[in-house]
Write an enzyme that holds these catalytic residues in place. Structure first.
Site, short mmCIF file in Angstrom:
data_model
loop_
_atom_site.label_atom_id
_atom_site.label_comp_id
_atom_site.label_asym_id
_atom_site.label_seq_id
_atom_site.Cartn_x
_atom_site.Cartn_y
_atom_site.Cartn_z
N SER A 50 -19.78 -15.28 14.54
CA SER A 50 -19.20 -13.96 13.91
C SER A 50 -19.53 -14.01 12.29
O SER A 50 -19.30 -15.18 11.74
CB SER A 50 -17.83 -13.98 14.10
OG SER A 50 -17.11 -12.98 13.18
N ARG A 106 0.97 -1.27 -0.07
CA ARG A 106 -0.13 -0.07 -0.09
C ARG A 106 0.88 1.06 -0.06
O ARG A 106 1.84 1.35 0.73
CB ARG A 106 -0.89 -0.05 1.16
CG ARG A 106 -1.96 -1.02 1.24
CD ARG A 106 -2.78 -1.32 2.42
NE ARG A 106 -3.51 -2.52 2.16
CZ ARG A 106 -4.87 -2.47 2.70
NH1 ARG A 106 -5.54 -1.19 2.77
NH2 ARG A 106 -5.42 -3.65 2.30
N LYS A 139 -16.14 9.06 11.19
CA LYS A 139 -16.72 8.99 9.93
C LYS A 139 -17.76 10.17 9.67
O LYS A 139 -17.43 11.28 9.44
CB LYS A 139 -17.13 7.52 9.54
CG LYS A 139 -15.93 6.59 9.80
CD LYS A 139 -16.29 5.23 9.17
CE LYS A 139 -15.12 4.25 9.49
NZ LYS A 139 -13.62 4.45 9.11
N THR A 189 -18.19 4.98 15.56
CA THR A 189 -17.15 5.90 15.65
C THR A 189 -17.33 7.26 15.40
O THR A 189 -18.56 7.67 15.06
CB THR A 189 -16.38 5.54 14.11
OG1 THR A 189 -15.17 6.18 14.13
CG2 THR A 189 -17.10 5.72 12.87
N THR A 197 -8.08 -6.26 2.41
CA THR A 197 -9.59 -5.72 2.71
C THR A 197 -10.67 -6.49 1.84
O THR A 197 -11.69 -6.62 2.63
CB THR A 197 -9.35 -4.24 2.21
OG1 THR A 197 -8.45 -3.79 2.85
CG2 THR A 197 -10.85 -3.65 2.78
N THR A 246 -4.80 3.38 28.54
CA THR A 246 -4.41 4.46 27.31
C THR A 246 -4.97 5.85 27.42
O THR A 246 -5.97 6.01 28.14
CB THR A 246 -5.07 3.71 25.98
OG1 THR A 246 -4.47 4.62 24.93
CG2 THR A 246 -6.65 3.71 26.04
N SER A 257 -18.76 -2.35 5.17
CA SER A 257 -17.97 -1.25 4.91
C SER A 257 -17.62 -0.89 3.30
O SER A 257 -17.46 -0.10 2.81
CB SER A 257 -16.69 -0.82 5.78
OG SER A 257 -15.79 -2.22 5.34
C1 PLP Z 1 -16.68 -1.70 10.03
C2 PLP Z 1 -15.78 -1.09 10.89
N1 PLP Z 1 -15.51 -1.02 12.06
C3 PLP Z 1 -14.75 -0.46 12.57
C4 PLP Z 1 -13.73 0.52 12.12
C5 PLP Z 1 -12.79 1.20 12.79
O1 PLP Z 1 -13.29 2.64 12.92
P1 PLP Z 1 -12.07 3.83 13.48
O2 PLP Z 1 -11.58 4.31 12.25
O3 PLP Z 1 -12.86 4.90 14.40
O4 PLP Z 1 -11.10 2.93 14.01
C6 PLP Z 1 -13.95 0.76 10.67
C7 PLP Z 1 -13.06 1.42 9.94
O5 PLP Z 1 -12.91 1.72 8.79
C8 PLP Z 1 -14.76 -0.19 9.95
O6 PLP Z 1 -15.10 -0.09 8.70
#
Ligand code: PLP
Length: 414
Positions: A137, A21, A248, A245, A363, A277, A189
């Site tokens: 899952s 990448r 986004k 999140t 991916t 953290t 996604s």
């Molecule tokens: C389905 C899914 N869950 C979780 C995440 C993680 O999100 P973040 O960017 O807040 O770490 C992503 C990130 O692209 C995602 O596509």
């Protein structure tokens, strides 16, 4: 091979497979988004249109959100200065958690540095606290959910993507008394597929299973107040934990879970990825509150996004570009082959100023490489036909047929 040679061999393989990448360095211009600047190969500053960002509503460029971020950074400082336990809980953290819990109509929320971190920590913590838990899952679950499941050390069963009948057969085969957790995303996604939420909720009830629902790509975009697909389906109260999140649709940064106070408190009290953290900067929490409140009250924002998706697809239809993902706002266009997908993306950017990041393994499965088009609330009318025209021209150059692609599937097993 010594240790470093092994690392080098991994990288060499990645490169020869075409899956190495590289990142495009972007100069973001909040006031002009989705237009940005980048340095072309001749070193000239060039304009392009971003079709790849997850800033779905353009909230990262929203003036009130930016102002709030700057204002609180000046007032409270750049960072939080500690973990949540060590002076890192400002009233903005508490207010944001209250806002998020209210948005999803749940008792309590918990903030994390990212949704990735939230998924890994929450799923693994549930598994560690309930060692006999059996996890079910979806095979296309995000890497963060897969990591959480691995770290939990629990037994797991992977069900075929969105397949309620397969999930049922796995639940039936599991010991009746064992505690169970079903893990899935509400919108996937890359494919843009929606989960069959009602069927999964009914199965969870029938088999007395907990559910963990990743709403990362849905929160902000669906439902009356934009809380996500669970809200749209009237099922917000049914999920044991909801994950979202702030990076986004909310346009800032960070992640969260929400659910019943007991479950959230267990993750807060035992989740190492939460405890050990540093917390999010207060300014970021304040900006996220502003963004969520705006999303909650401004349905027109969501309508603009869905309208943009409709305009994009109409332009693609007119240009004969086939796409998948009709279920939701994500529009994947399958190309196939990592080298070819990268070459198409390169030509779109450098010949036409259209930025689409190629989606390659891991991916997606090898052979299913694609371009994932994201129309946002900030894209405007001429840009859709310009993109479609650019794609038609580049597809022609690369001999890519404009026929209906097969469904796009992710590579990694859930
Ligand atoms: C389905 C899914 N869950 C979780 C995440 C993680 O999100 P973040 O960017 O807040 O770490 C992503 C990130 O692209 C995602 O596509």
């Amino acid at each position: 091979m010594n240790a470093l040679q092994q690392l080098s061999a991994h990288l060499d393989r990645l490169k020869s497979d075409g899956n190495y990448r590289t990142f495009l360095e972007i100069r973001r211009l909040a006031d002009r988004a989705p237009v940005f600047l980048f340095l072309n190969p001749s070193g000239e500053l060039t304009e392009a249109v971003n079709w790849t960002s997850n800033d779905y509503l353009g909230m990262s460029a929203d003036e009130t959100v930016r102002k709030r971020l700057a204002e609180i950074a000046l007032e409270a400082g750049a960072g939080s200065g500690g973990t949540r336990n060590i002076s890192g809980t400002s009233h903005f953290h508490t207010m944001l958690e209250t806002t998020l819990a209210g948005w999803h109509t749940r008792e309590r929320a918990l903030l994390f540095g990212s949704a990735f971190q939230a998924n890994v920590t929450a799923v693994s913590t549930l598994g560690r606290l309930i060692p006999e838990l059996i996890i079910f899952s979806d095979e296309e679950n995000h890497a963060s959910l897969i990591e959480g499941i691995k770290l939990s050390g629990c037994r797991k069963h992977i069900f075929q993507h969105n397949d309620a009948a397969h999930l049922r057969s796995l639940l039936e085969a599991a010991p009746k008394q064992s505690p169970k957790l079903i893990v899935f995303e509400s919108v996937y996604s890359i494919s843009g597929n929606r989960a069959p939420l009602r069927e999964f909720a009914a199965l969870a009830q029938e088999f007395d299973a907990l559910t963990y629902v990743d709403e990362v790509h849905a929160a902000g975009l669906y439902g009356k107040s934009g809380a996500g697909l669970l809200e749209e389906a009237g099922l917000s109260s049914k999920a044991t934990l909801i994950n979202g999140t702030l990076a986004k649709a909310v346009g800032v940064h960070g992640g969260y879970i929400c659910g019943d106070a007991l479950v959230v408190d267990a993750v807060r009290s035992f989740g190492t990825g939460f405890i050990f953290t540093s917390s999010l900067p207060p300014s970021l929490c304040a900006a996220a509150i502003t963004a969520v409140q705006r999303i909650q009250r401004d349905a027109a924002l969501r309508e603009r996004l869905h309208d943009a998706v409709g305009q994009l697809r109409a332009a693609l239809d007119a240009a004969g570009i086939c796409y998948a993902g009709q279920d939701a706002h994500i529009t994947p266009v399958q190309i196939g082959g990592s080298f070819r997908t990268k070459a198409v993306a390169y030509d779109l950017l450098h010949r036409h100023g259209m930025y689409l990041q190629p989606v390659i393994a891991p991916t997606v499965a090898t052979g299913k490489e694609c371009l994932r088009i994201v129309a946002t609330a900030r894209h405007i009318a001429p840009q859709f036909s310009e993109l479609a025209g650019a794609m038609a021209s580049v597809f022609e150059m690369h001999g890519i047929p404009r026929n209906k692609p097969a469904g796009i599937r992710k590579a990694s097993g859930g």
